[in-house]
Design an enzyme around this catalytic site. Structure first.
Site, PDB file in Angstrom:
ATOM      1  N   GLY A   1       5.270 101.412  -6.632  1.00 14.87           N
ATOM      2  CA  GLY A   1       4.331 101.436  -5.501  1.00 14.87           C
ATOM      3  C   GLY A   1       4.029 102.959  -5.182  1.00 14.87           C
ATOM      4  CD  GLN A  51       8.540 102.183 -12.878  1.00 12.31           C
ATOM      5  OE1 GLN A  51       8.135 102.156 -14.081  1.00 12.31           O
ATOM      6  NE2 GLN A  51       8.145 101.541 -11.860  1.00 12.31           N
ATOM      7  CE  LYS A  77       8.329 112.046   1.758  1.00  5.56           C
ATOM      8  NZ  LYS A  77       8.464 110.496   1.660  1.00  5.56           N
TER       9      LYS A  77
HETATM   10  P1  GDP Z   1       5.121 107.327  -5.697  1.00  4.29           P
HETATM   11  O1  GDP Z   1       5.808 106.043  -6.084  1.00  4.29           O
HETATM   12  O2  GDP Z   1       5.949 108.496  -6.606  1.00  4.29           O
HETATM   13  O3  GDP Z   1       3.669 107.235  -5.772  1.00  4.29           O
HETATM   14  O4  GDP Z   1       5.586 107.693  -4.298  1.00  4.29           O
HETATM   15  P2  GDP Z   1       5.648 106.509  -3.102  1.00  4.29           P
HETATM   16  O5  GDP Z   1       4.311 106.507  -2.347  1.00  4.29           O
HETATM   17  O6  GDP Z   1       6.535 105.246  -3.294  1.00  4.29           O
HETATM   18  O7  GDP Z   1       6.640 107.171  -1.872  1.00  4.29           O
HETATM   19  C1  GDP Z   1       6.189 108.490  -1.500  1.00  4.29           C
HETATM   20  C2  GDP Z   1       5.879 108.247   0.260  1.00  4.29           C
HETATM   21  O8  GDP Z   1       5.836 109.948   0.536  1.00  4.29           O
HETATM   22  C3  GDP Z   1       4.743 107.636   0.573  1.00  4.29           C
HETATM   23  O9  GDP Z   1       4.714 106.934   1.714  1.00  4.29           O
HETATM   24  C4  GDP Z   1       3.686 108.908   0.435  1.00  4.29           C
HETATM   25  O10 GDP Z   1       2.568 108.589   1.431  1.00  4.29           O
HETATM   26  C5  GDP Z   1       4.644 109.976   1.081  1.00  4.29           C
HETATM   27  N1  GDP Z   1       4.338 111.416   0.721  1.00  4.29           N
HETATM   28  C6  GDP Z   1       3.911 111.919  -0.479  1.00  4.29           C
HETATM   29  N2  GDP Z   1       3.915 113.137  -0.194  1.00  4.29           N
HETATM   30  C7  GDP Z   1       4.057 113.630   0.799  1.00  4.29           C
HETATM   31  C8  GDP Z   1       4.463 114.684   1.708  1.00  4.29           C
HETATM   32  O11 GDP Z   1       4.285 115.854   1.108  1.00  4.29           O
HETATM   33  N3  GDP Z   1       5.057 114.499   3.063  1.00  4.29           N
HETATM   34  C9  GDP Z   1       5.077 113.600   3.607  1.00  4.29           C
HETATM   35  N4  GDP Z   1       5.772 113.617   4.884  1.00  4.29           N
HETATM   36  N5  GDP Z   1       4.994 112.410   2.882  1.00  4.29           N
HETATM   37  C10 GDP Z   1       4.591 112.429   1.735  1.00  4.29           C
HETATM   38  P1  IMO Z   2       7.450 104.202  -8.309  1.00  2.00           P
HETATM   39  O1  IMO Z   2       6.696 104.204  -9.491  1.00  2.00           O
HETATM   40  C1  IMO Z   2      11.979 103.817  -7.257  1.00  2.00           C
HETATM   41  C2  IMO Z   2      14.060 101.033  -9.709  1.00  2.00           C
HETATM   42  C3  IMO Z   2      14.600  99.959  -8.804  1.00  2.00           C
HETATM   43  C4  IMO Z   2      16.072  99.638  -9.610  1.00  2.00           C
HETATM   44  C5  IMO Z   2      15.742  99.975 -10.887  1.00  2.00           C
HETATM   45  C6  IMO Z   2      15.286  98.761 -11.759  1.00  2.00           C
HETATM   46  O2  IMO Z   2       6.925 103.601  -7.041  1.00  2.00           O
HETATM   47  O3  IMO Z   2       8.097 105.545  -8.349  1.00  2.00           O
HETATM   48  P2  IMO Z   2      13.307  97.226 -11.974  1.00  2.00           P
HETATM   49  O4  IMO Z   2      12.573  96.207 -10.931  1.00  2.00           O
HETATM   50  O5  IMO Z   2      12.420  98.068 -12.457  1.00  2.00           O
HETATM   51  O6  IMO Z   2      13.731  96.332 -13.234  1.00  2.00           O
HETATM   52  O7  IMO Z   2      14.486  98.042 -11.257  1.00  2.00           O
HETATM   53  O8  IMO Z   2      14.512 100.712 -10.662  1.00  2.00           O
HETATM   54  N1  IMO Z   2      12.866 101.158  -9.432  1.00  2.00           N
HETATM   55  C7  IMO Z   2      12.262 102.168  -8.698  1.00  2.00           C
HETATM   56  N2  IMO Z   2      12.612 103.090  -7.996  1.00  2.00           N
HETATM   57  N3  IMO Z   2      10.410 103.970  -7.564  1.00  2.00           N
HETATM   58  C8  IMO Z   2       9.902 103.258  -8.410  1.00  2.00           C
HETATM   59  O9  IMO Z   2       8.555 103.105  -8.737  1.00  2.00           O
HETATM   60  C9  IMO Z   2      10.739 102.154  -9.139  1.00  2.00           C
HETATM   61  N4  IMO Z   2      10.587 101.032  -9.893  1.00  2.00           N
HETATM   62  C10 IMO Z   2      11.736 100.878 -10.358  1.00  2.00           C
HETATM   63  O10 IMO Z   2      15.001 100.160  -7.512  1.00  2.00           O
HETATM   64  O11 IMO Z   2      17.131 100.500  -9.120  1.00  2.00           O
HETATM   65 MG    MG Z   3       6.908 104.345  -5.192  1.00  2.00          MG
END
Ligand code: GDP
Ligand code: IMO
Ligand code: MG
Length: 427
Positions: free
Chosen positions: A40, A224, A331
């Site tokens: 995500g 991931q 962050k």
């Molecule tokens: P990804 O899976 O690595 O793309 O990260 P996610 O989108 O799952 O989670 C990162 C979260 O942190 C998201 O809600 C972003 O909008 C938020 N985010 C990213 N960079 C920053 C930052 O520098 N500060 C804050 N407060 N939020 C951030």
């Molecule tokens: P992004 O790309 C955080 C974690 C799951 C679980 C393990 C195995 O957003 O960083 P799976 O469904 O892949 O078999 O789950 O990996 N996991 C993640 N944790 N960010 C992700 O993706 C993840 N994709 C899988 O929570 O511990």
């Molecule tokens: Mg994510």
């Protein structure tokens, strides 16, 4: 030729979506190379948020084409709804989104097996997966059965392949108390999806090669993170794909000599969602503070993320296995106002103190924590290092000193603009 990799250096959710979107400003092609809808990736532009699970995070920038490469596993229903969501934002995917015909198809029984296994697992063995069918789909691939996206072009052949895979899964499904879905129902569901997806199919390795030969800038986007990698993560609490930078070569069909730089993403603290070891995890009010200020809830499942101090040995480990030559530290703003701030600098293990990440002794190793200076001033408006309070600057410098890797980007908020760029990705 310029291909760079952006890879998660921790347990995922480091902010890959934000940084990939940011760097796509100067990219021609953005390629997702691994994983599936377990990811995500959050993009925030002008306060508006979009979460992509399959489509590369460059999609909101009209200048770039986006590729989903063959290392991915693709749930066709999720893909089509994601395309619709992107289009509904007024952002065209026509002629800009390409999907590998060799990526594997997630079929309805994959998430079913995933969920039933998680429900049946004894405490201590549950992985805490996203239940999106990732593991079972990659199992089909490793077993050399299952269907690939290219098979959507021929529904008769697809039915044969699905039938063989379904037959193999049926005893497992029954043993877990589940009912195998009917082949006819699966094919009926896939038929309209196939019409939407087949025009997007391409030999994406060739497409990327063509772009590189024309001198275009290619950004390879990981999903991931390093510690969730099937080989280099905290096994067995990992995902089923090669998340590390090397996975970009395998997953995208790009030779290692084409990769010019590898940028690792790390939060200024750590999070983990799902089960498995997390040595610097914080319970109590400090952990809760990181979760609420950082909005640490899974973007796919909504699960609260576990939170803890920054793990510098883990970052050194990520620097090693990915060959990092830059870090984007995200962050940092979330640490503002923390009443207390610590980082893990080493580990105590039965064999003594080590600065290495003790991947094989992770369950028993004790993190050695050191206090660092806190700061209370908001930093989300900072656009240069000099605008940061001294303690925040020192925190960034500590990461550089402890990892030996320069911090190229400091992110101080979720929005695309809330960023200190010290070095451009393609520089
Ligand atoms: P990804 O899976 O690595 O793309 O990260 P996610 O989108 O799952 O989670 C990162 C979260 O942190 C998201 O809600 C972003 O909008 C938020 N985010 C990213 N960079 C920053 C930052 O520098 N500060 C804050 N407060 N939020 C951030
Ligand atoms: P992004 O790309 C955080 C974690 C799951 C679980 C393990 C195995 O957003 O960083 P799976 O469904 O892949 O078999 O789950 O990996 N996991 C993640 N944790 N960010 C992700 O993706 C993840 N994709 C899988 O929570 O511990
Ligand atoms: Mg994510």
């Amino acid at each position: 030729m310029t291909a760079i990799v952006i890879v998660g250096a921790q347990w995922g959710d480091e902010g890959k979506g934000k940084v990939v979107d940011l760097y796509t400003e100067s990219a021609d092609l953005v390629v997702r190379y691994a994983g599936g809808p377990n990811a995500g990736h959050t993009l925030v532009v002008g306060g508006e948020k979009l979460i992509v699970r399959l489509i590369p995070s460059g999609i909101l920038r009209a200048n770039a084409r986006c590729v989903m490469a063959q290392g991915m596993v693709v749930d066709p229903g999720v893909l089509v709804s994601e395309i619709d969501a992107v289009e509904a934002r007024g952002c065209s995917t026509q002629g800009r989104l390409f999907v590998s015909d060799r990526a594997h198809l997630i079929l309805p029984y994959h998430p079913l097996v995933d969920s039933l296994r998680e429900a049946a697992a004894a405490d201590g063995t549950r992985l805490g997966t996203t239940k999106r069918g990732i593991g079972p789909c990659y199992e089909d691939k490793a077993s050399r059965r299952g269907a690939r996206l290219g098979d959507l072009r021929d529904m008769k052949r697809l039915a044969q392949l699905v039938s063989r895979s379904l037959e193999a899964w049926t005893p497992t499904l029954r043993a877990l108390g589940g009912e195998p879905p009917s082949l006819d129902a699966i094919i009926e569901e896939l038929t309209p999806l196939a019409k939407r997806i087949t025009p997007l199919l391409a030999d994406t390795s060739q497409l990327i090669d063509g772009a590189l030969r024309r001198g275009e800038r290619v950004l390879l986007e990981g999903a991931q993170g390093t510690l969730l990698d099937i080989d280099h993560g905290t096994f067995p609490f990992v995902t089923s794909s090669s998340a590390i930078a090397g996975g970009a070569c395998v997953g995208a069909g790009v030779g290692p000599t084409r990769i010019r730089r590898v940028l690792g993403l790390a939060k200024a603290y750590c999070t983990r969602v799902g089960e498995g070891p997390f040595p610097t995890e914080l319970g109590g009010p400090l952990g809760e503070r990181l979760r609420s200020v950082g909005g640490e809830y899974g973007s796919v499942t909504g699960r609260p993320r576990r939170t803890g101090w920054l793990d510098l040995p883990a970052l050194r480990y990520a620097a090693r296995v990915n060959g990092l030559d830059g870090i984007a530290l995200t962050k940092l703003d979330v640490l503002t106002g923390m009443p207390e701030l610590k980082v893990c600098v080493a580990y105590d293990t039965p064999s003594g103190r080590t600065r290495e990440f003790p991947i094989d002794e992770i369950a028993t190793a004790q993190p050695v924590l050191e206090p660092v200076a806190e700061w209370s001033e908001p930093i989300d408006a900072a656009r240069s290092m000099t605008e940061l309070p001294a303690a925040a600057r020192q925190y960034v410098e500590l990461v550089e000193k402890e990892t030996g890797v320069p911090v190229d980007v400091v992110s101080v908020g979720a929005d695309r603009e809330a960023t200190i760029v010290r070095r451009n990705a393609f520089a």
